[in-house]
Design a protein around this motif. Structure first.
Motif, mmCIF file in Angstrom:
data_model
loop_
_atom_site.group_PDB
_atom_site.id
_atom_site.type_symbol
_atom_site.label_atom_id
_atom_site.label_comp_id
_atom_site.label_asym_id
_atom_site.label_seq_id
_atom_site.Cartn_x
_atom_site.Cartn_y
_atom_site.Cartn_z
ATOM 1 N N ASP A 231 0.815 -1.212 0.000
ATOM 2 C CA ASP A 231 0.000 0.000 0.000
ATOM 3 C C ASP A 231 0.848 1.261 0.000
ATOM 4 O O ASP A 231 0.315 2.351 -0.130
ATOM 5 N N THR A 232 2.141 1.131 0.200
ATOM 6 C CA THR A 232 3.014 2.296 0.191
ATOM 7 C C THR A 232 3.381 2.632 -1.248
ATOM 8 O O THR A 232 3.384 1.772 -2.123
ATOM 9 N N GLY A 233 3.686 3.897 -1.488
ATOM 10 C CA GLY A 233 4.079 4.294 -2.825
ATOM 11 C C GLY A 233 3.653 5.714 -3.137
ATOM 12 O O GLY A 233 3.510 6.546 -2.248
ATOM 13 N N LEU A 234 3.432 5.980 -4.423
ATOM 14 C CA LEU A 234 3.113 7.317 -4.904
ATOM 15 C C LEU A 234 1.680 7.380 -5.428
ATOM 16 O O LEU A 234 1.288 6.565 -6.263
ATOM 17 N N HIS A 235 0.920 8.351 -4.957
ATOM 18 C CA HIS A 235 -0.394 8.656 -5.527
ATOM 19 C C HIS A 235 -0.214 9.945 -6.327
ATOM 20 O O HIS A 235 0.350 10.914 -5.837
ATOM 21 N N ILE A 236 -0.707 9.944 -7.563
ATOM 22 C CA ILE A 236 -0.541 11.101 -8.431
ATOM 23 C C ILE A 236 -1.911 11.654 -8.810
ATOM 24 O O ILE A 236 -2.799 10.920 -9.248
ATOM 25 N N TYR A 237 -2.065 12.963 -8.615
ATOM 26 C CA TYR A 237 -3.305 13.662 -8.942
ATOM 27 C C TYR A 237 -3.022 14.756 -9.972
ATOM 28 O O TYR A 237 -2.003 15.436 -9.900
ATOM 29 N N GLN A 238 -3.953 14.917 -10.902
ATOM 30 C CA GLN A 238 -3.963 16.111 -11.740
ATOM 31 C C GLN A 238 -4.932 17.081 -11.092
ATOM 32 O O GLN A 238 -6.053 16.694 -10.724
ATOM 33 N N VAL A 239 -4.514 18.329 -10.940
ATOM 34 C CA VAL A 239 -5.328 19.342 -10.278
ATOM 35 C C VAL A 239 -5.473 20.535 -11.212
ATOM 36 O O VAL A 239 -4.481 21.050 -11.720
ATOM 37 N N ARG A 240 -6.722 20.952 -11.449
ATOM 38 C CA ARG A 240 -6.978 22.130 -12.294
ATOM 39 C C ARG A 240 -7.660 23.189 -11.439
ATOM 40 O O ARG A 240 -8.717 22.947 -10.860
ATOM 41 N N CYS A 241 -7.032 24.351 -11.396
ATOM 42 C CA CYS A 241 -7.553 25.486 -10.632
ATOM 43 C C CYS A 241 -8.230 26.446 -11.610
ATOM 44 O O CYS A 241 -7.589 26.925 -12.544
ATOM 45 N N TYR A 242 -9.516 26.714 -11.403
ATOM 46 C CA TYR A 242 -10.280 27.573 -12.302
ATOM 47 C C TYR A 242 -10.524 28.936 -11.675
ATOM 48 O O TYR A 242 -10.734 29.050 -10.471
ATOM 49 N N GLY A 243 -10.496 29.960 -12.526
ATOM 50 C CA GLY A 243 -10.779 31.314 -12.094
ATOM 51 C C GLY A 243 -11.423 32.107 -13.210
ATOM 52 O O GLY A 243 -11.440 31.679 -14.365
ATOM 53 N N ASN A 244 -11.934 33.295 -12.878
ATOM 54 C CA ASN A 244 -12.523 34.183 -13.881
ATOM 55 C C ASN A 244 -11.451 34.915 -14.675
ATOM 56 O O ASN A 244 -11.734 35.448 -15.744
ATOM 57 N N HIS B 174 -7.672 28.393 -21.478
ATOM 58 C CA HIS B 174 -8.776 29.348 -21.461
ATOM 59 C C HIS B 174 -9.899 28.795 -22.317
ATOM 60 O O HIS B 174 -9.697 28.471 -23.488
ATOM 61 N N ASP B 175 -11.082 28.660 -21.735
ATOM 62 C CA ASP B 175 -12.244 28.148 -22.444
ATOM 63 C C ASP B 175 -13.015 29.330 -23.032
ATOM 64 O O ASP B 175 -13.606 30.126 -22.293
ATOM 65 N N LEU B 176 -12.996 29.465 -24.335
ATOM 66 C CA LEU B 176 -13.658 30.592 -24.987
ATOM 67 C C LEU B 176 -15.177 30.564 -24.813
ATOM 68 O O LEU B 176 -15.823 31.605 -24.799
ATOM 69 N N THR B 177 -15.751 29.372 -24.660
ATOM 70 C CA THR B 177 -17.197 29.244 -24.495
ATOM 71 C C THR B 177 -17.662 29.777 -23.146
ATOM 72 O O THR B 177 -18.624 30.539 -23.062
ATOM 73 N N THR B 178 -16.974 29.387 -22.070
ATOM 74 C CA THR B 178 -17.386 29.795 -20.717
ATOM 75 C C THR B 178 -16.629 31.011 -20.204
ATOM 76 O O THR B 178 -17.064 31.656 -19.257
ATOM 77 N N GLY B 179 -15.467 31.289 -20.786
ATOM 78 C CA GLY B 179 -14.630 32.381 -20.302
ATOM 79 C C GLY B 179 -13.761 31.992 -19.123
ATOM 80 O O GLY B 179 -13.061 32.825 -18.555
ATOM 81 N N ASP B 180 -13.786 30.713 -18.728
ATOM 82 C CA ASP B 180 -13.007 30.243 -17.582
ATOM 83 C C ASP B 180 -11.524 30.130 -17.933
ATOM 84 O O ASP B 180 -11.161 29.728 -19.037
ATOM 85 N N TYR B 181 -10.699 30.470 -16.965
ATOM 86 C CA TYR B 181 -9.262 30.249 -17.062
ATOM 87 C C TYR B 181 -8.906 29.079 -16.156
ATOM 88 O O TYR B 181 -9.488 28.921 -15.090
ATOM 89 N N ALA B 182 -7.945 28.266 -16.579
ATOM 90 C CA ALA B 182 -7.513 27.130 -15.771
ATOM 91 C C ALA B 182 -5.991 27.110 -15.689
ATOM 92 O O ALA B 182 -5.302 27.440 -16.655
ATOM 93 N N ALA B 183 -5.492 26.733 -14.529
ATOM 94 C CA ALA B 183 -4.063 26.532 -14.309
ATOM 95 C C ALA B 183 -3.912 25.132 -13.722
ATOM 96 O O ALA B 183 -4.520 24.809 -12.707
#
Length: 128
Positions: free
Chosen positions: A57-70, A110-119
């Motif tokens: 059970d030991t090891g590495l857990h990897i997550y992708q994280v997307r932070c959205y803003g206006n 950048h989503d042109l449809t919604t105007g959302d920015y993501a990092a």
């Protein structure tokens, strides 16, 4: 450590970021959700291997994280708060067996449809 327990811990850590008042969701935000918000996906678990007993059970857990803003600044500021929280910090959450974590900065979008920015960032959590 199972993924559900670790994901619950991750959400609690993100919601505790002082300047963040948005939602945290697995995979996708509800359509009506406003920014800022964070989306996370558990993308991999690399177990530590032992020749005598096999995968553990030991090891590495990897997550992708997307932070959205206006704005790009809002998305980048949230991602930077997460980097400061997780990158290279030895954890004291011994009940979860978390030893350390890394946060690597990735792309912008950048989503042109919604105007959302993501990092986007990649969070690696080392568990024992």
């Amino acid at each position: 450590m199972n993924t559900v327990t670790l994901s619950t811990w991750l959400v609690e850590q993100i919601k505790a970021i002082e300047s963040f008042e948005g939602g945290v969701f697995p995979d996708a935000a509800p359509r009506e959700e406003s920014n800022p918000c964070v989306i996370y996906q558990h993308i991999d678990f690399a177990p530590e291997r032992n020749l005598e007993i096999g995968a553990q059970d030991t090891g590495l857990h990897i997550y992708q994280v997307r932070c959205y803003g206006n704005t790009r600044l809002e998305a980048d500021t949230l991602r930077e708060s997460m980097r400061q929280l997780f990158d290279g910090k030895a954890r004291t959450e011994t009940e979860f067996g978390i030893l350390d974590s890394e946060f690597e900065l990735q792309a912008h979008d950048h989503d042109l449809t919604t105007g959302d920015y993501a990092a986007t960032g990649i969070l690696t959590i080392f568990v024992h």
